[in-house]
Design an enzyme around this catalytic site. Structure first.
Site, PDB file in Angstrom:
ATOM      1  N   HIS A   1      -8.902  -9.777   0.471  1.00 55.50           N
ATOM      2  CA  HIS A   1      -8.751  -9.676   1.918  1.00 55.50           C
ATOM      3  C   HIS A   1      -9.912 -10.463   2.513  1.00 55.50           C
ATOM      4  O   HIS A   1     -11.073 -10.096   2.338  1.00 55.50           O
ATOM      5  CB  HIS A   1      -8.822  -8.211   2.348  1.00 55.50           C
ATOM      6  CG  HIS A   1      -8.631  -8.022   3.813  1.00 55.50           C
ATOM      7  ND1 HIS A   1      -7.506  -7.419   4.332  1.00 55.50           N
ATOM      8  CD2 HIS A   1      -9.398  -8.370   4.870  1.00 55.50           C
ATOM      9  CE1 HIS A   1      -7.600  -7.415   5.655  1.00 55.50           C
ATOM     10  NE2 HIS A   1      -8.742  -7.981   6.008  1.00 55.50           N
TER      11      HIS A   1
ATOM     12  N   ASP B   1       2.450  -6.829   2.581  1.00 54.97           N
ATOM     13  CA  ASP B   1       1.313  -5.995   2.990  1.00 54.97           C
ATOM     14  C   ASP B   1       1.830  -4.713   3.650  1.00 54.97           C
ATOM     15  O   ASP B   1       1.280  -4.254   4.661  1.00 54.97           O
ATOM     16  CB  ASP B   1       0.364  -6.757   3.927  1.00 54.97           C
ATOM     17  CG  ASP B   1      -0.972  -6.055   4.100  1.00 54.97           C
ATOM     18  OD1 ASP B   1      -1.225  -5.053   3.398  1.00 54.97           O
ATOM     19  OD2 ASP B   1      -1.768  -6.495   4.950  1.00 54.97           O
TER      20      ASP B   1
ATOM     21  N   ARG C   1      -0.076   4.379  -0.929  1.00 53.09           N
ATOM     22  CA  ARG C   1      -0.841   5.545  -0.438  1.00 53.09           C
ATOM     23  C   ARG C   1      -0.925   6.725  -1.392  1.00 53.09           C
ATOM     24  O   ARG C   1      -1.313   7.818  -0.957  1.00 53.09           O
ATOM     25  CB  ARG C   1      -0.242   6.053   0.893  1.00 53.09           C
ATOM     26  CG  ARG C   1       0.021   5.011   1.958  1.00 53.09           C
ATOM     27  CD  ARG C   1      -1.209   4.233   2.298  1.00 53.09           C
ATOM     28  NE  ARG C   1      -1.072   3.516   3.579  1.00 53.09           N
ATOM     29  CZ  ARG C   1      -1.922   2.575   3.976  1.00 53.09           C
ATOM     30  NH1 ARG C   1      -2.938   2.228   3.219  1.00 53.09           N
ATOM     31  NH2 ARG C   1      -1.762   1.977   5.134  1.00 53.09           N
TER      32      ARG C   1
ATOM     33  N   ASN D   1      -6.664   0.719  -2.335  1.00 52.87           N
ATOM     34  CA  ASN D   1      -7.326   1.571  -1.337  1.00 52.87           C
ATOM     35  C   ASN D   1      -6.597   2.897  -1.147  1.00 52.87           C
ATOM     36  O   ASN D   1      -6.377   3.354  -0.027  1.00 52.87           O
ATOM     37  CB  ASN D   1      -7.522   0.829   0.002  1.00 52.87           C
ATOM     38  CG  ASN D   1      -6.230   0.340   0.625  1.00 52.87           C
ATOM     39  OD1 ASN D   1      -5.214   0.216  -0.053  1.00 52.87           O
ATOM     40  ND2 ASN D   1      -6.252   0.051   1.916  1.00 52.87           N
TER      41      ASN D   1
ATOM     42  N   HIS E   1       1.407   3.882   8.267  1.00 56.16           N
ATOM     43  CA  HIS E   1       0.601   4.956   8.848  1.00 56.16           C
ATOM     44  C   HIS E   1       1.561   5.840   9.630  1.00 56.16           C
ATOM     45  O   HIS E   1       2.650   5.392  10.020  1.00 56.16           O
ATOM     46  CB  HIS E   1      -0.460   4.394   9.814  1.00 56.16           C
ATOM     47  CG  HIS E   1      -1.443   3.474   9.155  1.00 56.16           C
ATOM     48  ND1 HIS E   1      -2.511   3.924   8.412  1.00 56.16           N
ATOM     49  CD2 HIS E   1      -1.517   2.121   9.128  1.00 56.16           C
ATOM     50  CE1 HIS E   1      -3.204   2.887   7.951  1.00 56.16           C
ATOM     51  NE2 HIS E   1      -2.618   1.783   8.367  1.00 56.16           N
TER      52      HIS E   1
ATOM     53  N   HIS F   1      -2.443 -12.625   2.617  1.00 53.16           N
ATOM     54  CA  HIS F   1      -2.092 -12.641   4.050  1.00 53.16           C
ATOM     55  C   HIS F   1      -2.837 -13.670   4.908  1.00 53.16           C
ATOM     56  O   HIS F   1      -3.632 -13.320   5.782  1.00 53.16           O
ATOM     57  CB  HIS F   1      -2.200 -11.256   4.682  1.00 53.16           C
ATOM     58  CG  HIS F   1      -3.404 -10.427   4.326  1.00 53.16           C
ATOM     59  ND1 HIS F   1      -4.668 -10.927   4.276  1.00 53.16           N
ATOM     60  CD2 HIS F   1      -3.508  -9.111   4.026  1.00 53.16           C
ATOM     61  CE1 HIS F   1      -5.504  -9.952   3.952  1.00 53.16           C
ATOM     62  NE2 HIS F   1      -4.817  -8.851   3.799  1.00 53.16           N
TER      63      HIS F   1
ATOM     64  N   HIS G   1       0.880  -1.174   0.000  1.00 51.85           N
ATOM     65  CA  HIS G   1       0.000   0.000   0.000  1.00 51.85           C
ATOM     66  C   HIS G   1       0.916   1.222   0.000  1.00 51.85           C
ATOM     67  O   HIS G   1       1.552   1.504   1.024  1.00 51.85           O
ATOM     68  CB  HIS G   1      -0.875   0.031   1.258  1.00 51.85           C
ATOM     69  CG  HIS G   1      -1.750  -1.182   1.419  1.00 51.85           C
ATOM     70  ND1 HIS G   1      -3.071  -1.215   1.018  1.00 51.85           N
ATOM     71  CD2 HIS G   1      -1.493  -2.406   1.936  1.00 51.85           C
ATOM     72  CE1 HIS G   1      -3.585  -2.407   1.288  1.00 51.85           C
ATOM     73  NE2 HIS G   1      -2.642  -3.146   1.849  1.00 51.85           N
TER      74      HIS G   1
HETATM   75  O1  DOR Z   1      -3.491  -3.916   8.270  1.00 49.82           O
HETATM   76  C1  DOR Z   1      -3.844  -3.620   7.141  1.00 49.82           C
HETATM   77  N1  DOR Z   1      -3.645  -2.397   6.636  1.00 49.82           N
HETATM   78  N2  DOR Z   1      -4.465  -4.550   6.405  1.00 49.82           N
HETATM   79  C2  DOR Z   1      -5.041  -4.245   5.239  1.00 49.82           C
HETATM   80  O2  DOR Z   1      -5.617  -5.106   4.630  1.00 49.82           O
HETATM   81  C3  DOR Z   1      -5.015  -2.865   4.720  1.00 49.82           C
HETATM   82  C4  DOR Z   1      -3.874  -2.131   5.260  1.00 49.82           C
HETATM   83  C5  DOR Z   1      -3.928  -0.660   5.014  1.00 49.82           C
HETATM   84  O3  DOR Z   1      -4.184  -0.272   3.881  1.00 49.82           O
HETATM   85  O4  DOR Z   1      -3.680   0.110   5.942  1.00 49.82           O
END
Ligand code: DOR
Length: 461
Positions: free
Chosen positions: A177, A307, A63, A93, A311, A236, A61
């Site tokens: 997922h 994965d 972002r 996402n 954040h 996962h 991801h």
């Molecule tokens: O822990 C996760 N974070 N699992 C996910 O499937 C999405 C991901 C996220 O995009 O933060």
């Protein structure tokens, strides 16, 4: 920029086993054991080094666009390069979600400007976007991602009718997922009744997103995949129960495990708090052991992917359940596997199969995942003897933290080449990134992607 680089005297992790052999990176293409008369602009002494195919991480991801306080395509692919990852397959996402061909094309434009390694973007499924999924660019889209259970963001397809249509009417490989929404909701309600209103202690995350949630959802996805004979990859896997379901499934199903589900269990919440909050949640030590065994055997688990889901630390500092799920791992995954693999029956050859070859085959990526003549010159050099301590401040991911901060690993990426160009090198503690290097969009041949049982039991053609 050298167009012919000779990697001399290293131990190359070939599909046939690790072998001392020279490799020529010539105009972006790989040549194994070139003739001694081969000309090179640069010769790299690889004595004592392992040479891996560039890692293909099929679940990241990054972002970008929309959530660039967490990561962006430049910082994320710099972290990839530092970890020997030369191809990233990125999840939908982002904001806006990658759910239309137009948004997908726009994301590719950002990638052309920012990505230091190769990239591919999944299309994200919604209950309504079947026509967009059918209009996906088959030559550059690795597959379709379905959030059958919700996670970060608002992508979710829980309606059976919508899932039936996606499995019946699309023809790209699917991945999902898998955490069952109603089970998660019921578990959350039970926690609410037991503990009252939030905040709650972080460890209840694993009670809410428990084994049952994962197993019910995987069973549902396997049923869809089987009835529609549609290629399906379980992202996962975190529980022994899911492994049992996958073991019974047909050869059109593949599956993967992430380093955090191999290395963390519920006992780590006390030490690491929300840094090890992710979806699916970490599980028991018994589940962890089952994951290692399945990875070592290669029958139910073919792929390792991170994965990588960064954040900010401020976001992570919120009380549970306001703290977001996900952790960064791109730049450490190979070293983590090299450090912990051997004691768990996972050899160097198996690591290359799971991190390079299998993901390339699952997603039909042309020229990726192997050190073989004519393949793309994406490689990474590893010093298998170098130990180092993971340090937050040395991470390349935008927010510079790692759940493995302070842990000493053995086996370090020292050089990464993308398309024959050195994008990353490390010497004497100094890391150098060539910010001018750009990767390319993956090329997919989905007829070639293999999902058929083979005599070695790997489950991939
Ligand atoms: O822990 C996760 N974070 N699992 C996910 O499937 C999405 C991901 C996220 O995009 O933060």
């Amino acid at each position: 920029m050298a167009s012919r680089t000779l990697l001399r005297g290293g131990d190359a992790v070939l599909p046939t086993g690790t072998t001392r052999v020279d490799l020529l990176l010539e105009d972006g293409v790989l040549r194994v054991d070139p003739p001694s008369s081969a000309q090179a602009d640069e010769v790299v002494d690889c004595t004592g080094k392992l040479i891996f195919p560039g890692i293909v991480d099929d679940q990241v991801h990054l972002r970008d666009p929309g959530l660039t306080q967490k990561e962006d395509l430049r910082t994320g692919t710099t972290a990839a390069a530092a970890g020997g990852v030369t191809t990233v397959l990125e999840m939908p996402n982002t904001v806006p979600n990658t759910t239309t061909r137009a948004i997908w094309e726009a994301k590719n434009k950002i990638a052309e400007a920012k990505c230091l390694v190769n990239w591919g973007f999944y299309m994200g499924a919604t209950p309504e976007n079947i026509d967009e999924l059918k209009a996906a660019d088959r030559r550059r889209t690795p597959g379709i991602k379905i959030f059958i259970g919700s996670s970060t963001g608002d992508l979710l397809v829980d309606s059976q009718a919508a899932l039936e249509r996606i499995f019946a009417e699309t023809d790209l490989p699917l991945c999902a997922h898998c955490e069952d929404e109603s089970t998660v909701r019921a578990n959350r309600q039970a926690v609410q009744e037991r503990l009252g209103d939030p905040p709650w202690p972080i460890r209840v995350h694993s009670d809410i997103r428990n084994e049952e949630a994962a197993v019910v959802s995987v069973r549902r996805a396997i049923d869809l995949s089987t009835r529609h004979d549609h290629r399906f990859h379980v992202l996962h896997v975190s529980t022994a129960g899911e492994l049992a379901e996958i073991a019974q499934a047909g050869p059109q199903i593949t599956a993967e495990v992430c380093p955090h589900h191999l290395l963390f269990d519920v006992g780590d919440y006390d030490r690491l708090g929300s840094k090890v909050q992710m979806n699916p949640a970490i599980k028991s030590a018994t589940d962890r052991a089952a994951m290692w065994q399945a990875l070592a055997e290669g029958k139910t688990i073919q792929v390792v992917a991170t994965d990588h889901a960064p954040h900010t630390l401020d976001e992570k500092a919120a009380d549970y359940p306001a703290s977001p799920s996900g952790l960064p791992a791109l730049e450490n995954s190979l070293s983590l596997l090299l450090t912990h693999g051997p004691a768990n029956g996972v050899t160097v050859d198996r690591i290359a199969a799971a991190m390079c070859d299998a993901p390339a085959r699952v997603w039909g990526l042309v020229g990726k995942g192997r050190l073989e003549d004519g393949y793309d010159a994406d490689v990474c050099l590893v010093d298998p003897a170098e130990s180092f301590t993971v340090r937050n401040e040395e991470q390349f991911t935008k927010n510079r933290w790692s759940p493995w901060d302070g842990e000493t690993l053995t086996g370090r990426v020292v050089e990464t080449f993308v398309g024959g160009n050195r994008v990353f090198s490390r010497s004497g503690g100094t890391a150098t990134v060539n910010e001018a290097i750009r990767g390319r969009a993956v090329r997919c041949d989905h007829a070639r992607g293999g999902f058929h049982a083979t005599p070695d039991g790997i489950g991939l053609a």
